[in-house]
Structure formats: C-alpha cells, structure tokens
Design a protein around this motif. Sequence first.
Motif, PDB file in Angstrom:
ATOM      1  N   LYS A 197       0.850  -1.256  -0.070  1.00  0.00           N
ATOM      2  CA  LYS A 197      -0.123  -0.070  -0.055  1.00  0.00           C
ATOM      3  C   LYS A 197       0.975   1.380  -0.028  1.00  0.00           C
ATOM      4  O   LYS A 197       0.310   2.431   0.037  1.00  0.00           O
ATOM      5  CB  LYS A 197      -0.936  -0.105   1.181  1.00  0.00           C
ATOM      6  N   ASP A 198       2.134   1.179   0.056  1.00  0.00           N
ATOM      7  CA  ASP A 198       3.012   2.330   0.076  1.00  0.00           C
ATOM      8  C   ASP A 198       3.020   2.917  -1.680  1.00  0.00           C
ATOM      9  O   ASP A 198       2.958   2.268  -2.473  1.00  0.00           O
ATOM     10  CB  ASP A 198       4.579   1.793   0.217  1.00  0.00           C
ATOM     11  N   GLY A 199       2.985   4.145  -1.417  1.00  0.00           N
ATOM     12  CA  GLY A 199       2.872   5.038  -2.887  1.00  0.00           C
ATOM     13  C   GLY A 199       4.241   4.660  -3.409  1.00  0.00           C
ATOM     14  O   GLY A 199       5.209   4.433  -2.799  1.00  0.00           O
ATOM     15  N   PRO A 200       4.132   5.288  -4.567  1.00  0.00           N
ATOM     16  CA  PRO A 200       5.595   5.206  -5.358  1.00  0.00           C
ATOM     17  C   PRO A 200       6.646   6.157  -4.737  1.00  0.00           C
ATOM     18  O   PRO A 200       6.035   7.216  -4.113  1.00  0.00           O
ATOM     19  CB  PRO A 200       5.265   5.648  -6.768  1.00  0.00           C
ATOM     20  N   HIS A 201       7.834   5.932  -5.051  1.00  0.00           N
ATOM     21  CA  HIS A 201       8.983   6.949  -4.590  1.00  0.00           C
ATOM     22  C   HIS A 201       8.801   8.087  -5.133  1.00  0.00           C
ATOM     23  O   HIS A 201       8.814   8.115  -6.651  1.00  0.00           O
ATOM     24  CB  HIS A 201      10.153   6.246  -4.868  1.00  0.00           C
ATOM     25  N   TRP A 202       8.898   9.291  -4.808  1.00  0.00           N
ATOM     26  CA  TRP A 202       8.880  10.388  -5.583  1.00  0.00           C
ATOM     27  C   TRP A 202       9.714  10.674  -6.485  1.00  0.00           C
ATOM     28  O   TRP A 202       9.391  11.445  -7.606  1.00  0.00           O
ATOM     29  CB  TRP A 202       8.781  11.691  -4.240  1.00  0.00           C
ATOM     30  N   ALA A 203      10.846  10.150  -6.271  1.00  0.00           N
ATOM     31  CA  ALA A 203      12.056  10.335  -7.297  1.00  0.00           C
ATOM     32  C   ALA A 203      11.668   9.794  -8.918  1.00  0.00           C
ATOM     33  O   ALA A 203      12.027   9.900  -9.829  1.00  0.00           O
ATOM     34  CB  ALA A 203      13.303   9.539  -6.836  1.00  0.00           C
ATOM     35  N   ARG A 204      10.485   8.642  -8.511  1.00  0.00           N
ATOM     36  CA  ARG A 204      10.300   8.028  -9.998  1.00  0.00           C
ATOM     37  C   ARG A 204       9.744   9.118 -11.023  1.00  0.00           C
ATOM     38  O   ARG A 204       9.915   9.150 -12.156  1.00  0.00           O
ATOM     39  CB  ARG A 204       9.448   6.909  -9.699  1.00  0.00           C
ATOM     40  N   ALA A 205       8.700   9.804 -10.352  1.00  0.00           N
ATOM     41  CA  ALA A 205       8.045  11.008 -11.273  1.00  0.00           C
ATOM     42  C   ALA A 205       9.030  12.072 -11.768  1.00  0.00           C
ATOM     43  O   ALA A 205       9.155  12.369 -12.695  1.00  0.00           O
ATOM     44  CB  ALA A 205       7.026  11.518 -10.451  1.00  0.00           C
ATOM     45  N   ALA A 206      10.073  12.172 -10.728  1.00  0.00           N
ATOM     46  CA  ALA A 206      11.095  13.250 -11.214  1.00  0.00           C
ATOM     47  C   ALA A 206      11.946  13.067 -12.192  1.00  0.00           C
ATOM     48  O   ALA A 206      12.111  13.725 -13.125  1.00  0.00           O
ATOM     49  CB  ALA A 206      11.950  13.676  -9.974  1.00  0.00           C
ATOM     50  N   LEU A 207      12.284  11.803 -12.231  1.00  0.00           N
ATOM     51  CA  LEU A 207      13.084  11.285 -13.305  1.00  0.00           C
ATOM     52  C   LEU A 207      12.489  11.037 -14.655  1.00  0.00           C
ATOM     53  O   LEU A 207      12.891  11.316 -15.747  1.00  0.00           O
ATOM     54  CB  LEU A 207      13.559   9.852 -12.853  1.00  0.00           C
ATOM     55  N   ALA A 208      11.061  10.606 -14.597  1.00  0.00           N
ATOM     56  CA  ALA A 208      10.096  10.710 -15.777  1.00  0.00           C
ATOM     57  C   ALA A 208       9.985  12.021 -16.371  1.00  0.00           C
ATOM     58  O   ALA A 208       9.781  11.970 -17.573  1.00  0.00           O
ATOM     59  CB  ALA A 208       9.030  10.058 -15.345  1.00  0.00           C
ATOM     60  N   GLU A 209      10.273  13.032 -15.521  1.00  0.00           N
ATOM     61  CA  GLU A 209      10.269  14.597 -16.508  1.00  0.00           C
ATOM     62  C   GLU A 209      11.336  14.605 -17.539  1.00  0.00           C
ATOM     63  O   GLU A 209      11.025  15.493 -18.573  1.00  0.00           O
ATOM     64  CB  GLU A 209      10.380  15.513 -15.185  1.00  0.00           C
ATOM     65  N   GLU A 210      12.215  13.586 -17.281  1.00  0.00           N
ATOM     66  CA  GLU A 210      13.245  13.785 -18.583  1.00  0.00           C
ATOM     67  C   GLU A 210      12.982  12.731 -19.593  1.00  0.00           C
ATOM     68  O   GLU A 210      13.372  13.472 -20.789  1.00  0.00           O
ATOM     69  CB  GLU A 210      14.664  13.398 -17.775  1.00  0.00           C
ATOM     70  N   GLY A 211      11.899  12.089 -19.563  1.00  0.00           N
ATOM     71  CA  GLY A 211      11.508  11.350 -20.555  1.00  0.00           C
ATOM     72  C   GLY A 211      11.320   9.817 -19.971  1.00  0.00           C
ATOM     73  O   GLY A 211      11.552   9.609 -18.815  1.00  0.00           O
TER      74      GLY A 211
END
Length: 244
Positions: free
Chosen positions: A60-74
């Motif tokens: 039930k843990d949400g995704p790590h915030w860095a996942r979305a941050a890295l996806a901003e690059e592509g």
Amino acid sequence: MAATRKPALIAAIVVAVLAATAAWVVLARGPGERHRVGLFTTLPILWNEAGGVGEMLASKDGPHWARAALAEEGPVTALDTLTPDTLRGVERLVLAQPRALSPDENVALDNWVRGGGEVLLFADPMLTEDSRFPLGDRRRPEGTVLLSPILKRWGLELQFDENQPFGKRSVAAQGTAIPVNLPGRFVVLKPAPCKVDGRALVARCDVGNGRVLAVADADLLSRDDPDGAGQAALAALMARAFTD
C-alpha cells in the motif's frame, strides 16, 4: 490439481507485474519527453522494497517521489547491467548508489560517456537510509559505494571522514541546497578535467565528448522528504547534469 494451479498463478503474477510496469512507462511518457533515461541503482526507486512479487503487488506504499521526477526527463529504463547493448539508445544515465561494476561494465560505461553520454551519479560512502532487509541480503541497497576504478578513470577519488557527526544537514553547491548525512568528498586527481564545489560534495568532469556530475552522498534520494528539499535538489542537479 494444486500443481496445475501453481503455474497459472505464477503466470498471472508475472502478467500483473509486467502490466503495472508498462502502465508506469506509459505514464512517464509525457508530452515534454526528449530523452531516454537509464536508471542503474540499488535503491528502491522504481519498485518498493518487498519480500516477493506478491508482497510488492499488495503493498500500500505509494511510489517513490523520485520516480516521477526522473520521468520528467523522458521514459525511464531500469538497467540491471551496463553493456554496449543495454546502453544503446540511452541518452542520460542516473547511477544512484549502484553496485560495484565488473571490469566489462567499467569499460562499457566509460566508452558510453566518452561517446557523448551524460551521467548523474550519486555515490554515497556511508548510506544512512534504513532498509527492511538485513546486512548481507542482496536486496538491501549498497551501504558503501565501490566505484574506485571508474572514478579514477574519470579523474576522481571518493574520500570519507569517519570523524564527522551523524545527522541530516544541508550543503550548498552553486546555489543548490543538497540534503546530506555522513557525506563523502571528492578529490581531483591531477591532471583531470574535473571541478568540485559544495565543500567537494559535488564534482563535474568532462569525459571525452560526455560529462559526469557526481554527488558524494545519496541522502537526498531518501523516500522520506517532507519538506521537498530532496526533490528540489534532484531537479537542480538534473538541470546541471543534462544539457538540452
């Protein structure tokens, strides 16, 4: 009957994992994508720590915030190994507390950078973030990064002061406040096209046609980031590491 159901259950779990991964990749492909990003890490950034596939799916843990941050690059691709094949097509590479590299991986990574690749490296000599897995468990993030051969090849040496106090603090590097805890420091092995700043916490090296931006700590990638300091630091470091 039970033996018949077991392969079907395993197949269903595998399909679910692949579907979840594919769904995330699709979400990562936003309208502003420009570069394919490779992620080579032992930290639980793309997937949460779990004892098995079933536990991972039930978490039930949400995704790590860095996942979305890295996806901003592509679109982000998780890399298990560094080879000419796995690096082909990768334009930007994030090495976040990676495992020790084999001799072949050192050569492949160095050649990729010299050919024009861009690397953002987090090399923590004393990782402080907790893990649910005990020491010695291969699923546990690397407690001490072991990258001396490739760092030396690029003109750097990672050092660690064992007498420094434990505790979170912030180090300023070119206007960016970087959260740290028991950080290391980089020493430039002269002559080398490298510069350090932020009390030698950050080093930037021109390597052939590519570049490396290295940070001697990985605390900013901790899942717990209540004030957003880690997110702000990661965004600023990516802007410095990656050129448009």
